[in-house]
Design a protein around this motif. Structure first.
Motif, PDB file in Angstrom:
ATOM      1  N   SER A  48       0.832  -1.210   0.000  1.00  0.00           N
ATOM      2  CA  SER A  48       0.000   0.000   0.000  1.00  0.00           C
ATOM      3  C   SER A  48       0.860   1.251   0.000  1.00  0.00           C
ATOM      4  CB  SER A  48      -0.916   0.010   1.223  1.00  0.00           C
ATOM      5  OG  SER A  48      -1.735  -1.116   1.238  1.00  0.00           O
ATOM      6  N   ARG A  49       1.895   1.245   0.818  1.00  0.00           N
ATOM      7  CA  ARG A  49       2.795   2.394   0.884  1.00  0.00           C
ATOM      8  C   ARG A  49       3.527   2.594  -0.450  1.00  0.00           C
ATOM      9  NH1 ARG A  49       7.846   3.947   2.077  1.00  0.00           N
ATOM     10  NH2 ARG A  49       8.068   5.774   3.366  1.00  0.00           N
ATOM     11  N   LEU A  50       3.928   1.499  -1.068  1.00  0.00           N
ATOM     12  CA  LEU A  50       4.600   1.592  -2.356  1.00  0.00           C
ATOM     13  C   LEU A  50       3.679   2.202  -3.410  1.00  0.00           C
ATOM     14  CD1 LEU A  50       7.058   0.954  -4.156  1.00  0.00           C
ATOM     15  CD2 LEU A  50       6.037  -1.277  -4.544  1.00  0.00           C
ATOM     16  N   MET A  51       2.433   1.766  -3.455  1.00  0.00           N
ATOM     17  CA  MET A  51       1.489   2.302  -4.433  1.00  0.00           C
ATOM     18  C   MET A  51       1.209   3.781  -4.186  1.00  0.00           C
ATOM     19  SD  MET A  51       0.996   0.045  -6.635  1.00  0.00           S
ATOM     20  CE  MET A  51      -0.273   0.878  -7.540  1.00  0.00           C
ATOM     21  N   TRP A  52       1.036   4.169  -2.919  1.00  0.00           N
ATOM     22  CA  TRP A  52       0.799   5.571  -2.581  1.00  0.00           C
ATOM     23  C   TRP A  52       2.006   6.413  -2.992  1.00  0.00           C
ATOM     24  CZ3 TRP A  52       1.778   7.789   2.849  1.00  0.00           C
ATOM     25  CH2 TRP A  52       1.466   9.137   2.892  1.00  0.00           C
ATOM     26  N   SER A  53       3.187   5.939  -2.684  1.00  0.00           N
ATOM     27  CA  SER A  53       4.407   6.667  -3.025  1.00  0.00           C
ATOM     28  C   SER A  53       4.562   6.803  -4.532  1.00  0.00           C
ATOM     29  CB  SER A  53       5.625   5.940  -2.457  1.00  0.00           C
ATOM     30  OG  SER A  53       5.498   5.770  -1.079  1.00  0.00           O
ATOM     31  N   TYR A  54       4.321   5.734  -5.253  1.00  0.00           N
ATOM     32  CA  TYR A  54       4.470   5.756  -6.712  1.00  0.00           C
ATOM     33  C   TYR A  54       3.463   6.710  -7.342  1.00  0.00           C
ATOM     34  CZ  TYR A  54       5.418   4.033 -11.397  1.00  0.00           C
ATOM     35  OH  TYR A  54       5.770   3.945 -12.716  1.00  0.00           O
ATOM     36  N   GLN A  55       2.237   6.711  -6.861  1.00  0.00           N
ATOM     37  CA  GLN A  55       1.235   7.633  -7.389  1.00  0.00           C
ATOM     38  C   GLN A  55       1.602   9.084  -7.081  1.00  0.00           C
ATOM     39  OE1 GLN A  55      -1.306   7.078  -9.448  1.00  0.00           O
ATOM     40  NE2 GLN A  55      -0.637   4.964  -9.514  1.00  0.00           N
ATOM     41  N   SER A  56       2.180   9.346  -5.928  1.00  0.00           N
ATOM     42  CA  SER A  56       2.627  10.700  -5.580  1.00  0.00           C
ATOM     43  C   SER A  56       3.753  11.159  -6.500  1.00  0.00           C
ATOM     44  CB  SER A  56       3.109  10.750  -4.129  1.00  0.00           C
ATOM     45  OG  SER A  56       2.070  10.448  -3.253  1.00  0.00           O
ATOM     46  N   VAL A  57       4.686  10.260  -6.789  1.00  0.00           N
ATOM     47  CA  VAL A  57       5.787  10.590  -7.695  1.00  0.00           C
ATOM     48  C   VAL A  57       5.257  10.861  -9.102  1.00  0.00           C
ATOM     49  CG1 VAL A  57       7.860   9.687  -8.804  1.00  0.00           C
ATOM     50  CG2 VAL A  57       7.529   9.369  -6.367  1.00  0.00           C
ATOM     51  N   ILE A  58       4.323  10.035  -9.572  1.00  0.00           N
ATOM     52  CA  ILE A  58       3.746  10.240 -10.901  1.00  0.00           C
ATOM     53  C   ILE A  58       3.072  11.608 -10.985  1.00  0.00           C
ATOM     54  CG2 ILE A  58       1.890   9.472 -12.444  1.00  0.00           C
ATOM     55  CD1 ILE A  58       2.593   6.612 -11.668  1.00  0.00           C
ATOM     56  N   ALA A  59       2.324  11.985  -9.949  1.00  0.00           N
ATOM     57  CA  ALA A  59       1.648  13.286  -9.942  1.00  0.00           C
ATOM     58  C   ALA A  59       2.665  14.427  -9.959  1.00  0.00           C
ATOM     59  CB  ALA A  59       0.738  13.396  -8.726  1.00  0.00           C
ATOM     60  N   GLY A  60       3.741  14.297  -9.197  1.00  0.00           N
ATOM     61  CA  GLY A  60       4.762  15.333  -9.170  1.00  0.00           C
ATOM     62  C   GLY A  60       5.477  15.477 -10.506  1.00  0.00           C
ATOM     63  N   VAL A  61       5.804  14.363 -11.139  1.00  0.00           N
ATOM     64  CA  VAL A  61       6.484  14.401 -12.439  1.00  0.00           C
ATOM     65  C   VAL A  61       5.542  14.969 -13.506  1.00  0.00           C
ATOM     66  CG1 VAL A  61       7.497  12.959 -14.255  1.00  0.00           C
ATOM     67  CG2 VAL A  61       8.119  12.585 -11.872  1.00  0.00           C
ATOM     68  N   ARG A  62       4.269  14.627 -13.436  1.00  0.00           N
ATOM     69  CA  ARG A  62       3.287  15.168 -14.389  1.00  0.00           C
ATOM     70  C   ARG A  62       3.179  16.691 -14.243  1.00  0.00           C
ATOM     71  NH1 ARG A  62      -1.644  13.581 -12.553  1.00  0.00           N
ATOM     72  NH2 ARG A  62      -0.918  11.450 -12.740  1.00  0.00           N
ATOM     73  N   ASP A  63       3.138  17.174 -13.004  1.00  0.00           N
ATOM     74  CA  ASP A  63       3.079  18.621 -12.776  1.00  0.00           C
ATOM     75  C   ASP A  63       4.339  19.316 -13.286  1.00  0.00           C
ATOM     76  OD1 ASP A  63       0.622  18.302 -11.632  1.00  0.00           O
ATOM     77  OD2 ASP A  63       1.332  18.475  -9.557  1.00  0.00           O
ATOM     78  N   ALA A  64       5.493  18.685 -13.076  1.00  0.00           N
ATOM     79  CA  ALA A  64       6.751  19.259 -13.562  1.00  0.00           C
ATOM     80  C   ALA A  64       6.770  19.300 -15.089  1.00  0.00           C
ATOM     81  CB  ALA A  64       7.934  18.457 -13.035  1.00  0.00           C
ATOM     82  N   GLY A  65       6.249  18.246 -15.723  1.00  0.00           N
ATOM     83  CA  GLY A  65       6.169  18.234 -17.187  1.00  0.00           C
ATOM     84  C   GLY A  65       5.251  19.315 -17.722  1.00  0.00           C
ATOM     85  N   ARG A  66       4.134  19.546 -17.072  1.00  0.00           N
ATOM     86  CA  ARG A  66       3.215  20.616 -17.485  1.00  0.00           C
ATOM     87  C   ARG A  66       3.858  21.985 -17.319  1.00  0.00           C
ATOM     88  NH1 ARG A  66      -2.209  18.312 -14.544  1.00  0.00           N
ATOM     89  NH2 ARG A  66      -2.639  16.657 -16.037  1.00  0.00           N
ATOM     90  N   TYR A  67       4.568  22.168 -16.201  1.00  0.00           N
ATOM     91  CA  TYR A  67       5.251  23.439 -15.985  1.00  0.00           C
ATOM     92  C   TYR A  67       6.293  23.672 -17.071  1.00  0.00           C
ATOM     93  CZ  TYR A  67       8.372  26.885 -13.905  1.00  0.00           C
ATOM     94  OH  TYR A  67       9.154  27.986 -13.685  1.00  0.00           O
ATOM     95  N   MET A  68       7.068  22.650 -17.356  1.00  0.00           N
ATOM     96  CA  MET A  68       8.109  22.781 -18.382  1.00  0.00           C
ATOM     97  C   MET A  68       7.493  23.077 -19.747  1.00  0.00           C
ATOM     98  SD  MET A  68      11.073  20.078 -19.307  1.00  0.00           S
ATOM     99  CE  MET A  68      11.845  20.128 -20.889  1.00  0.00           C
ATOM    100  N   ALA A  69       6.335  22.485 -20.050  1.00  0.00           N
ATOM    101  CA  ALA A  69       5.673  22.726 -21.332  1.00  0.00           C
ATOM    102  C   ALA A  69       5.190  24.168 -21.460  1.00  0.00           C
ATOM    103  CB  ALA A  69       4.494  21.769 -21.489  1.00  0.00           C
ATOM    104  N   ARG A  70       4.964  24.842 -20.347  1.00  0.00           N
ATOM    105  CA  ARG A  70       4.489  26.228 -20.384  1.00  0.00           C
ATOM    106  C   ARG A  70       5.620  27.254 -20.385  1.00  0.00           C
ATOM    107  NH1 ARG A  70      -0.191  26.548 -22.629  1.00  0.00           N
ATOM    108  NH2 ARG A  70      -1.654  25.104 -21.735  1.00  0.00           N
ATOM    109  N   VAL A  71       6.733  26.951 -19.744  1.00  0.00           N
ATOM    110  CA  VAL A  71       7.804  27.955 -19.636  1.00  0.00           C
ATOM    111  C   VAL A  71       8.854  27.841 -20.738  1.00  0.00           C
ATOM    112  CG1 VAL A  71       7.516  28.189 -17.141  1.00  0.00           C
ATOM    113  CG2 VAL A  71       9.232  26.613 -18.025  1.00  0.00           C
ATOM    114  N   THR A  72       8.880  26.736 -21.445  1.00  0.00           N
ATOM    115  CA  THR A  72       9.837  26.561 -22.536  1.00  0.00           C
ATOM    116  C   THR A  72       9.289  27.267 -23.781  1.00  0.00           C
ATOM    117  OG1 THR A  72      10.462  24.418 -21.619  1.00  0.00           O
ATOM    118  CG2 THR A  72      11.108  24.852 -23.890  1.00  0.00           C
ATOM    119  N   PRO A  73      10.113  28.015 -24.486  1.00  0.00           N
ATOM    120  CA  PRO A  73       9.636  28.709 -25.689  1.00  0.00           C
ATOM    121  C   PRO A  73       9.119  27.713 -26.737  1.00  0.00           C
ATOM    122  CG  PRO A  73      11.833  29.464 -25.086  1.00  0.00           C
ATOM    123  CD  PRO A  73      11.511  28.318 -24.207  1.00  0.00           C
ATOM    124  N   SER A  74       8.022  28.073 -27.401  1.00  0.00           N
ATOM    125  CA  SER A  74       7.418  27.163 -28.379  1.00  0.00           C
ATOM    126  C   SER A  74       8.261  27.018 -29.642  1.00  0.00           C
ATOM    127  CB  SER A  74       6.013  27.647 -28.750  1.00  0.00           C
ATOM    128  OG  SER A  74       6.082  28.951 -29.293  1.00  0.00           O
TER     129      SER A  74
END
Length: 171
Positions: A48-74
């Motif tokens: 259970s702890r592993l699944m919770w941790s993995y889902q938290s990491v996925i959410a953090g990486v997804r947010d970082a990817g969205r941020y990078m997609a907005r601040v990088t010049p098109s």
């Protein structure tokens, strides 16, 4: 001598009576089953702890990817450039929420966050289209790893990479 005959005379009846009683059987059965039940409980908690941790990491990486997609010049594909300077900002986004609080439970370490981009031709309306990729290398420590080691080879930690891609839309 008289006492010895007295003991021998009553011994068979005592042995018979003791063999026929089952008063302590439940405690013996509990003693046999208890370690197995504790192992199953520890495995459930760790999974259970592993699944919770993995889902938290996925959410953090997804947010970082969205941020990078907005601040990088098109126009990064046409003009060139680097996204390496975003590494520390993206690591903070992976690890913390908007208020700066830690997202992960204790025992999860983000070793590194690597931003990169690629220019994909023919998939999007713009060709070549820039696509951001964020990869986080994460180590998860298991607090019950020592308990699991009692029942065989215990795994005390797992290290893995989590990657997310987003189309760069620019500022």
């Amino acid at each position: 001598m008289k006492q010895l005959k007295h003991i021998q005379r009553f011994q068979p009846r005592f042995v018979k009576r003791f063999g026929g009683e089952d008063d302590g059987a439940i405690i013996v059965e509990f003693g046999i089953v208890m370690p197995i039940m504790l192992l199953l409980l520890a495995l459930t908690v760790e999974a259970s702890r592993l699944m919770w941790s993995y889902q938290s990491v996925i959410a953090g990486v997804r947010d970082a990817g969205r941020y990078m997609a907005r601040v990088t010049p098109s126009d990064i594909c046409a003009g060139g450039g680097s996204v390496a300077s975003l590494s520390s900002t993206l690591k903070d986004i992976v690890q913390k929420d908007i208020n700066g609080n830690a997202l992960f439970p204790i025992g999860i370490t983000v070793n590194s966050v690597t931003p990169s981009y690629s220019c994909v031709a023919g998939t999007y309306r713009v060709s070549p289209a820039p696509v951001a990729q964020v990869t986080a290398n994460v180590t998860v420590q298991f607090p019950l790893g020592g308990v699991l080691a009692l029942f065989g080879e215990g795994i005390s930690s797992v290290t893995t990479n989590v990657t997310d891609k987003s189309r760069i839309f620019g500022q």
